[in-house]
Design an enzyme around this catalytic site. Structure first.
Site, PDB file in Angstrom:
ATOM      1  N   GLY A  34      67.811  20.410  10.142  1.00  0.00           N
ATOM      2  CA  GLY A  34      68.533  19.702   9.097  1.00  0.00           C
ATOM      3  C   GLY A  34      69.712  20.446   8.508  1.00  0.00           C
ATOM      4  O   GLY A  34      70.220  20.067   7.450  1.00  0.00           O
ATOM      5  N   GLY A  35      70.188  21.508   9.164  1.00  0.00           N
ATOM      6  CA  GLY A  35      71.331  22.247   8.643  1.00  0.00           C
ATOM      7  C   GLY A  35      72.614  21.443   8.680  1.00  0.00           C
ATOM      8  O   GLY A  35      72.722  20.437   9.388  1.00  0.00           O
ATOM      9  N   ASN A  43      71.935  21.126  18.882  1.00  0.00           N
ATOM     10  CA  ASN A  43      70.727  21.889  18.584  1.00  0.00           C
ATOM     11  C   ASN A  43      70.027  22.342  19.869  1.00  0.00           C
ATOM     12  O   ASN A  43      69.485  23.441  19.946  1.00  0.00           O
ATOM     13  CB  ASN A  43      69.770  21.030  17.766  1.00  0.00           C
ATOM     14  CG  ASN A  43      68.768  21.830  16.962  1.00  0.00           C
ATOM     15  OD1 ASN A  43      68.989  22.129  15.803  1.00  0.00           O
ATOM     16  ND2 ASN A  43      67.645  22.169  17.580  1.00  0.00           N
ATOM     17  N   ASN A 102      62.337  21.064  15.703  1.00  0.00           N
ATOM     18  CA  ASN A 102      62.800  22.308  15.088  1.00  0.00           C
ATOM     19  C   ASN A 102      63.043  22.081  13.601  1.00  0.00           C
ATOM     20  O   ASN A 102      63.773  21.176  13.216  1.00  0.00           O
ATOM     21  CB  ASN A 102      64.094  22.756  15.786  1.00  0.00           C
ATOM     22  CG  ASN A 102      64.802  23.893  15.073  1.00  0.00           C
ATOM     23  OD1 ASN A 102      66.012  23.881  14.915  1.00  0.00           O
ATOM     24  ND2 ASN A 102      64.057  24.883  14.665  1.00  0.00           N
ATOM     25  N   ARG A 182      80.090  22.120  14.430  1.00  0.00           N
ATOM     26  CA  ARG A 182      79.193  21.766  13.331  1.00  0.00           C
ATOM     27  C   ARG A 182      79.959  21.577  12.023  1.00  0.00           C
ATOM     28  O   ARG A 182      79.589  20.712  11.212  1.00  0.00           O
ATOM     29  CB  ARG A 182      78.098  22.817  13.184  1.00  0.00           C
ATOM     30  CG  ARG A 182      77.078  22.739  14.312  1.00  0.00           C
ATOM     31  CD  ARG A 182      75.861  23.573  14.068  1.00  0.00           C
ATOM     32  NE  ARG A 182      75.172  23.227  12.830  1.00  0.00           N
ATOM     33  CZ  ARG A 182      73.864  23.362  12.647  1.00  0.00           C
ATOM     34  NH1 ARG A 182      73.092  23.788  13.629  1.00  0.00           N
ATOM     35  NH2 ARG A 182      73.307  23.069  11.491  1.00  0.00           N
ATOM     36  N   HIS A 263      65.567  31.613  13.077  1.00  0.00           N
ATOM     37  CA  HIS A 263      65.087  30.243  12.891  1.00  0.00           C
ATOM     38  C   HIS A 263      65.386  29.341  14.087  1.00  0.00           C
ATOM     39  O   HIS A 263      64.844  28.252  14.180  1.00  0.00           O
ATOM     40  CB  HIS A 263      65.752  29.665  11.639  1.00  0.00           C
ATOM     41  CG  HIS A 263      65.212  28.346  11.201  1.00  0.00           C
ATOM     42  ND1 HIS A 263      63.878  28.120  10.935  1.00  0.00           N
ATOM     43  CD2 HIS A 263      65.835  27.153  10.970  1.00  0.00           C
ATOM     44  CE1 HIS A 263      63.696  26.879  10.555  1.00  0.00           C
ATOM     45  NE2 HIS A 263      64.866  26.253  10.576  1.00  0.00           N
ATOM     46  N   TRP A 264      66.213  29.811  14.999  1.00  0.00           N
ATOM     47  CA  TRP A 264      66.729  28.962  16.079  1.00  0.00           C
ATOM     48  C   TRP A 264      66.236  29.474  17.427  1.00  0.00           C
ATOM     49  O   TRP A 264      67.017  29.776  18.312  1.00  0.00           O
ATOM     50  CB  TRP A 264      68.248  28.943  16.014  1.00  0.00           C
ATOM     51  CG  TRP A 264      68.838  27.570  16.054  1.00  0.00           C
ATOM     52  CD1 TRP A 264      68.222  26.395  15.752  1.00  0.00           C
ATOM     53  CD2 TRP A 264      70.177  27.240  16.437  1.00  0.00           C
ATOM     54  NE1 TRP A 264      69.089  25.342  15.916  1.00  0.00           N
ATOM     55  CE2 TRP A 264      70.295  25.835  16.326  1.00  0.00           C
ATOM     56  CE3 TRP A 264      71.275  27.982  16.830  1.00  0.00           C
ATOM     57  CZ2 TRP A 264      71.483  25.166  16.615  1.00  0.00           C
ATOM     58  CZ3 TRP A 264      72.457  27.325  17.111  1.00  0.00           C
ATOM     59  CH2 TRP A 264      72.559  25.919  17.011  1.00  0.00           C
TER      60      TRP A 264
END
Length: 290
Positions: A34-35, A43, A102, A182, A263-264
């Site tokens: 959700g970034g 993603n 994710n 992004r 986180h990725w």
């Protein structure tokens, strides 16, 4: 071998949902985080081709992101997203699918499985949201994410700071063109006017936060869906302690944690991620307890 990726938009539950698709075989739906500026293809750019060698890979832009409809019900965001993805499956005549999620997408995948377990074959949850969210203060990474549209508003500098200093372990590994893509998505006027992910406020805030903490859902301990939990030890957005928490709460969960990973994981450790997911989703997997 490179697979052909097709893209289209369908109308599902009164929402336009865009998705990319590649490969053939059992359906695997991959739900992004959700970034700011997130989308399905950006993603999972390092994973689609590898998984499409064995599976029918479906990668939507979740409502609020990319070229899908931008409205989100913020009083129950995970439930709203789960309903939207279920409607997409209905539109595609997919009765049962494996779900890979994710962060924000992980919470949506888990909520979909809790609400309708018969629609989900196996779950892969990578640093999912909604794990212990009401039990402690937000992480530095989550606070950075939630403040992107506040203050002076969005900027490329703020997004680069979030991605390179909070989203991944090695910020230098992130190319400028990924941040550019992004950033352009994050300043869509409709998104700026109605950011899809923000801190709940007002009279409904406490009830919303409680609903978003999936570890408080009594159904979690009874969910029989085989689940692979993946978590980077150095995750600054969602606490790695969530991994052991899910392992202990879910009856059929397996946990893999990796060092030097933020986180990725699907981007930073793409090769390992692709191997683990492909193996776990296979019918004779040695990882899944069925």
């Amino acid at each position: 071998m490179t697979t052909t990726v097709t893209e289209r938009t369908v109308r599902a539950a009164d929402k336009d949902i865009f998705f990319a698709e590649a490969g053939a075989g059992p359906a695997v739906v991959m739900l992004h985080g959700g970034g700011p500026g997130a989308s399905g293809v950006t993603n999972y750019s390092r994973n689609i081709d590898a998984l499409a060698q064995r599976y029918r890979v479906i990668v939507p832009d979740m409502p609020g992101y990319g070229t899908s409809d931008k409205h989100i019900d913020k009083t129950d965001p995970f439930g709203y997203l789960a309903d939207a993805i279920r409607a997409l499956l209905d539109e595609l005549d997919v009765d049962t699918a494996h779900l890979v999620g994710n962060s924000y997408g992980g919470a949506a995948a888990l909520r979909l499985a809790l609400d309708t377990p018969h629609r989900v074959g196996k779950l892969v949850l990578m640093g999912p949201g909604g794990i212990g969210t009401t039990r402690m203060l937000p992480t530095a990474g989550l606070k950075n994410l939630l403040s992107y549209y506040s203050g002076d508003g969005p900027s490329r500098g703020k997004l680069a700071d979030f991605i390179r200093n909070y989203l991944v372990y090695d910020g230098a590994s992130v190319p400028d063109d990924l941040i550019d893509v992004r950033y352009r998505a994050s300043i869509d006027p409709e998104v700026v006017a109605h950011p899809p992910l923000s801190r709940p406020s007002g009279a409904m805030a406490l009830r919303t936060l409680w609903r978003m903490d999936l570890t408080r859902d009594s159904r979690l301990k009874k969910l029989q869906t085989p689940t692979l939990v993946l978590w980077g030890r150095d995750d600054k957005v969602n606490r790695p302690a969530g991994g052991p928490m899910l392992l202990n709460l879910m009856p059929n969960a397996q946990l893999v944690m990796t060092s030097h990973t933020g986180h990725w994981m699907q981007w930073e450790r793409a090769g390992l991620f692709n191997e683990l997911v492909a193996e776990f989703l296979s019918p004779d997997s040695s990882l899944a307890h069925v």
